[in-house]
Each structure stands twice: as C-alpha cells, then as structure tokens.
Design a protein around this motif. Structure first.
Motif, PDB file in Angstrom:
ATOM      1  N   CYS A   1      -6.878  -0.019  -7.176  1.00 44.00           N
ATOM      2  CA  CYS A   1      -5.623   0.068  -6.419  1.00 44.00           C
ATOM      3  C   CYS A   1      -4.428   0.072  -7.370  1.00 44.00           C
ATOM      4  O   CYS A   1      -4.241  -0.869  -8.143  1.00 44.00           O
ATOM      5  CB  CYS A   1      -5.529  -1.113  -5.451  1.00 44.00           C
ATOM      6  N   PRO A   2      -3.598   1.115  -7.332  1.00 46.12           N
ATOM      7  CA  PRO A   2      -2.488   1.187  -8.294  1.00 46.12           C
ATOM      8  C   PRO A   2      -1.467   0.075  -8.106  1.00 46.12           C
ATOM      9  O   PRO A   2      -0.759  -0.260  -9.050  1.00 46.12           O
ATOM     10  CB  PRO A   2      -1.861   2.564  -8.009  1.00 46.12           C
ATOM     11  N   VAL A   3      -1.388  -0.489  -6.901  1.00 55.31           N
ATOM     12  CA  VAL A   3      -0.406  -1.568  -6.690  1.00 55.31           C
ATOM     13  C   VAL A   3      -1.107  -2.929  -6.582  1.00 55.31           C
ATOM     14  O   VAL A   3      -0.561  -3.882  -6.024  1.00 55.31           O
ATOM     15  CB  VAL A   3       0.488  -1.288  -5.458  1.00 55.31           C
TER      16      VAL A   3
ATOM     17  N   CYS B   1      -8.741   3.677  -3.173  1.00 62.28           N
ATOM     18  CA  CYS B   1      -9.768   2.676  -2.817  1.00 62.28           C
ATOM     19  C   CYS B   1     -10.901   3.325  -2.014  1.00 62.28           C
ATOM     20  O   CYS B   1     -12.055   2.890  -2.100  1.00 62.28           O
ATOM     21  CB  CYS B   1      -9.141   1.504  -2.052  1.00 62.28           C
TER      22      CYS B   1
ATOM     23  N   MET C   1      -8.919   0.022   2.467  1.00 61.08           N
ATOM     24  CA  MET C   1      -7.575  -0.259   2.998  1.00 61.08           C
ATOM     25  C   MET C   1      -7.597  -0.285   4.525  1.00 61.08           C
ATOM     26  O   MET C   1      -6.915  -1.086   5.163  1.00 61.08           O
ATOM     27  CB  MET C   1      -6.523   0.733   2.465  1.00 61.08           C
TER      28      MET C   1
ATOM     29  N   CYS D   1       0.818  -1.225   0.000  1.00 64.40           N
ATOM     30  CA  CYS D   1       0.000   0.000   0.000  1.00 64.40           C
ATOM     31  C   CYS D   1       0.850   1.273   0.000  1.00 64.40           C
ATOM     32  O   CYS D   1       1.800   1.389   0.775  1.00 64.40           O
ATOM     33  CB  CYS D   1      -0.927  -0.007   1.220  1.00 64.40           C
ATOM     34  N   ILE D   2       0.496   2.214  -0.877  1.00 64.85           N
ATOM     35  CA  ILE D   2       1.239   3.481  -0.937  1.00 64.85           C
ATOM     36  C   ILE D   2       0.394   4.639  -0.394  1.00 64.85           C
ATOM     37  O   ILE D   2       0.712   5.797  -0.618  1.00 64.85           O
ATOM     38  CB  ILE D   2       1.749   3.772  -2.372  1.00 64.85           C
TER      39      ILE D   2
ATOM     40  N   CYS E   1      -2.534   5.957  -1.159  1.00 65.65           N
ATOM     41  CA  CYS E   1      -2.997   6.947  -2.140  1.00 65.65           C
ATOM     42  C   CYS E   1      -4.458   7.325  -1.926  1.00 65.65           C
ATOM     43  O   CYS E   1      -4.909   8.378  -2.368  1.00 65.65           O
ATOM     44  CB  CYS E   1      -2.802   6.408  -3.546  1.00 65.65           C
ATOM     45  N   GLY E   2      -5.227   6.459  -1.292  1.00 70.05           N
ATOM     46  CA  GLY E   2      -6.641   6.759  -1.011  1.00 70.05           C
ATOM     47  C   GLY E   2      -7.581   6.440  -2.168  1.00 70.05           C
ATOM     48  O   GLY E   2      -8.780   6.673  -2.057  1.00 70.05           O
TER      49      GLY E   2
ATOM     50  N   LEU F   1      -7.839  -6.249  -2.441  1.00 65.67           N
ATOM     51  CA  LEU F   1      -8.483  -5.823  -1.185  1.00 65.67           C
ATOM     52  C   LEU F   1      -9.718  -6.642  -0.841  1.00 65.67           C
ATOM     53  O   LEU F   1      -9.898  -7.056   0.307  1.00 65.67           O
ATOM     54  CB  LEU F   1      -8.837  -4.331  -1.274  1.00 65.67           C
TER      55      LEU F   1
END
Ligand code: SF4
Length: 476
Positions: free
Chosen positions: A373-375, A319, A342, A313-314, A316-317, A379
């Motif tokens: 989710c970019p990564v 989600c 998240m 998780c980075i 980023c918000g 979830l």
C-alpha cells in the motif's frame, strides 16, 4: 447494475461461482502478474520510493487531522472559481442533490467518467428511475454497461474478467459485426460513445484529488474520455468523497507519483485533467455550470473510529494486485464495488457487519497488502480489528466456532490439557484419514469439510515437537 453490496447472494455462493469460472480465474491471475511486474519496475526506478510513501502518509494524516479546515478552504476557493459546492451526508442525500441539479437544468441524459463514488451511492439507479439516460464512457465501464450493467471486478480495471471473445459477443448485441481484434472493437465503442458525448446534457466525473488552496479537482484517465465529459456537456457534476483532499499542488504531485506507479505500473498517466470552475468569458470550452457534490456517506464515522487510516486510501488497487485471496476468489466474490483487501476493510464500514461480516475473513493475513500500500494503510491489522469487533462487540461468531475457540483457549493455556487434546485430535484424525494418511474431501469430516474441499490434510506427525525437543536437548 453495480451496487455497493450484493445482498442477493451469500459470500460462500459468490466464492463458489467465482472459483468455478475458469476464465475469470485465469484472467485475474494473468492481470495480477502483469500489474505486479509493472509496478515493481516503476517502484525500483524511484530511488526514494520509501521516502515518498512516508511523505504521502504525512500528507494524508495531516489532511485527516484538519479535515474541517481543508474542506472549508476547498469549498471557499471552488466557489470563488465559480463552482457550486454541495455537501451530502448520506448516499441518498447525494443522489437527491444530483437529481435536483438535473431537474434545475431540465437535463435528460448524462455521460460519466472515472467515478467510484457514483457506484458507491448508486446514482445510476437513482437517475434511471427519474427517466434520465445514463452512459458510462470509460471503455471498460461501457462494456460492463452494455453487458446489462455487469458489476466491476477490479477497482482500476473493472472489466478484467471479460476477454475479447466475450466483449465481441456483447458488442454484437448492439450491431457490431466485426472481428475480435481489439483495435476494431475499440473503433466501434468509440463511435458508440462519441454520439453520447455530443448529446449529453450533463457530465458526471469523480475526483482523484481535490486541491484545497486552489479549489480545483483532478482526475486521471487513460482514454481521454474525462476531457470530453468535462468539456462538452453544458453542466458538469463532480462527485467527490470528502477525504479526497490535498492541501496544495506540491502535495498533489507526491500523491500522483504514488498513484500512477502503484495502480497501472506506469511512470505517468495518459491524461491528467484539472477542473477549475465553469467556463469563463472568452474560453472555448467547458461547462456553463459546475457543481461539486462532497459526499460523506459514513466517512465521518470512519474518521472517528479505529479504522481512520482507511481514509488515506487513494484507490490505486495495488493491494488487490498482490492479494492471494483476491487471486483465488476474484473480485466478484467480494460482492462489492470495492474488492480485495481494501474492499474487505471498507465495505463492512459502509454497509455494516450484519451485511458484510464475511469479508474480513477473506484474507490470509499475510500482510502483503500492507507492504504494497503506497500510503501504508495497515490493512491486515484492520482486518484483524474487524474480526475482533465481530467476535466481541457483535457476538456474531457461530456457536460451533465459539465452542472450538473456547476449547482451544482452555487447552493452550494448560499443558496437561494440551497433551490430552493433541493425543485425542491425532487419534480422531487417524479415523478420518484414508490409507495414504491424508484427510480428503470424500472423508466424513463435517468440521474439516470446508478446509479439505480444495486441499488434502496430512495427519499430525507421530512424534510431538516437545518429545523431539527433549531428545534433542539430551543429545546435545
Ligand atoms: S488500500 Fe492502499 S493499496 Fe489498496 S487501493 Fe487503497 S491506497 Fe491502494
């Protein structure tokens, strides 16, 4: 004051009070729509977005596979740059180390910028208990602090639940007499924070990413306060989750591309600050001492568990900005500084199922969070995994729930029982329904009480699918 998890109120109580707050509700809806649209535009503009995502997953997984190696490399290089590196196993260890740094410098006040980890370990309480003056400097965090440490409702936009009328009211308690114009209120906040910057002994920041082969830490901000916190006070402390590493600057550029577009829907951030050790001889600004506190606080456990991918998780918000449940119950209902999907995955891992077993159920399992989710953290699958653990390992399901599921299991695996069961259910529903064949809140329905609280439930169709299908096949 924000704490990792609200244990004073139950999940249901928090949801009820959030849903009753129309303003908060509408503000979250508007913000979700805005961020969703902005992000979509930015993602569309990057032709190879999916390749970026794949590369980011490879980078994050590679770091997690070799975390000990990269932690060592980062610590050695940061020390070569002149920083002092500390490792903290728990939240309490991290707070103690921060307090020790304050004591060694006889520091009495601090300014803070951009740090979720500080909320996670609740360092604000720890410092205030030691008589140290704590000042947030992100505009939204300043507003929340002045509002008696109102908790954040979003990981990227913490004061999303307050409008300009509410903010004016908060500022007026500190001498503001101006209008509700954002520019005027921002000028007031600016003057208020500026003095704090100049007086502070210690600056505390978080760390979006740390680069192992240069020993540098990075933060992204939109207000420039990160620059002030890292340059004006004589001592700087960086609080860093131990998984925030990337191997090198190339990997950092991939992560930044994803972080900025996913979080605020912009191409680039306003400020991108890199800390490379304390002030060197001949340099104009920067701290005399730089401390980096690398916080574990349960991350080693997560790394060993079936939830390891959560460490990608980075923050980023994205989600949160797509989640229909977050939209409905809003950030405060999660009771945690980490909200949305998240938060529903991460908070139970940090505080345990005993305290946060309701959170994994705050999801429709639609999978929109996973898609965004970019990564590529799965979830919705992790939420299911939590539910499975709660039901099996912890044996925490209620007796009614267990009985219902046992009955459903028996019925679904036996066609005769299934037929009898659906007939019985249809008759029971008929008794509960009103004249319009709808089961409503007013009905005496203890089992369906929560379900029909905000929606009506229609009766089952008279004709069963099996009968219809038989007929359909005969007609063919
Ligand atoms: S789980 Fe994914 S989408 Fe959500 S905050 Fe973390 S990186 Fe962003």
């Amino acid at each position: 004051m924000a704490i990792l998890y609200d244990q004073e109120h139950s999940f249901k109580e928090r949801v009820k009070s959030s849903i009753a707050d129309d303003f908060k509700h509408n503000a979250i809806k508007k913000a979700q729509d805005l961020f969703y649209g902005k992000r979509a535009m930015q993602v569309e503009a990057v032709e190879d977005w999916q390749d970026f995502r794949e590369e980011a997953v490879t980078i994050r997984e590679h770091v997690l596979d070799n975390l000990d190696y990269y932690l060592n490399q980062f610590a050695n290089n940061a020390e070569k740059n002149g920083a002092q590196v500390h490792f903290a196993k728990t939240d309490k260890d991290a707070c103690r180390q921060v307090i020790d740094i304050f004591k060694s410098r006889q520091a009495k006040s601090t300014v803070k910028a951009k740090t979720m980890v500080s909320e996670e370990i609740d360092v604000n309480h720890a410092l205030i208990d030691e008589g140290i003056e704590v000042n947030e400097t992100d505009l939204a965090e300043v507003i929340l602090q002045l509002d008696d440490w109102n908790p954040p409702s979003h990981i990227v936009v913490p004061a999303l639940h307050l409008d300009r009328v509410a903010i004016r009211k908060i500022f007026s308690r500190y001498g503001y007499t101006g209008s509700e114009e954002p520019a005027e209120m921002t000028r007031f906040a600016r003057a208020y924070i500026r003095k704090k910057f100049l007086d502070a002994d210690v600056g505390i920041t978080g760390c979006n990413f740390a680069v192992a082969d240069t020993g540098s830490t990075f933060i992204v901000t939109n207000e420039g306060n990160g620059r002030m916190v890292t340059t004006l006070p004589k001592t700087q402390i960086v609080l860093m989750g131990m998984e925030r590493l990337v191997p090198d600057l190339n990997a950092l550029s991939v992560m930044m591309e994803l972080l900025i577009r996913s979080s605020v829907g912009s191409k680039i951030t306003s400020y991108f600050s890199m800390t490379n050790g304390p002030r060197k001889k001949g340099e104009m600004d920067g701290p005399e001492e730089l401390h980096i506190v690398i916080v574990d606080n349960g991350r080693s456990e997560i790394l060993r568990s079936e939830f390891r991918s959560m460490l990608r998780c980075i923050r980023c918000g994205a989600c949160l900005n797509i989640c229909p449940v977050y939209r409905h119950i809003t950030g405060h209902a999660y009771g945690s500084i980490y909200s949305g999907p998240m938060g529903a995955v991460l908070t139970p891992l940090l505080v345990g199922y005993e305290k946060a077993k309701d959170l994994p159920y705050a999801s429709t399992l639609c999978g929109a969070c996973t898609d965004h989710c970019p990564v590529k953290i799965p979830l919705h699958e992790l939420l299911l995994q939590h539910r499975q653990n709660i039901a099996e390992r912890e044996g925490m399901g209620s007796t009614v729930e267990k009985t219902i599921f046992n009955m459903a299991g028996a019925g679904l695996s036996n066609s005769r029982l299934y037929n009898i069961g659906t007939k019985a259910a249809a008759s029971a529903m008929k008794l509960m329904a009103g004249k319009d064949d709808m089961i409503k809140t007013s009905s005496h329905t203890p089992i369906l009480k929560d379900w029909v609280q905000s929606r009506n439930m229609p009766l089952m169709k008279k004709e069963k699918f099996r009968d219809w299908f038989k007929k359909y096949q005969n007609e063919k």
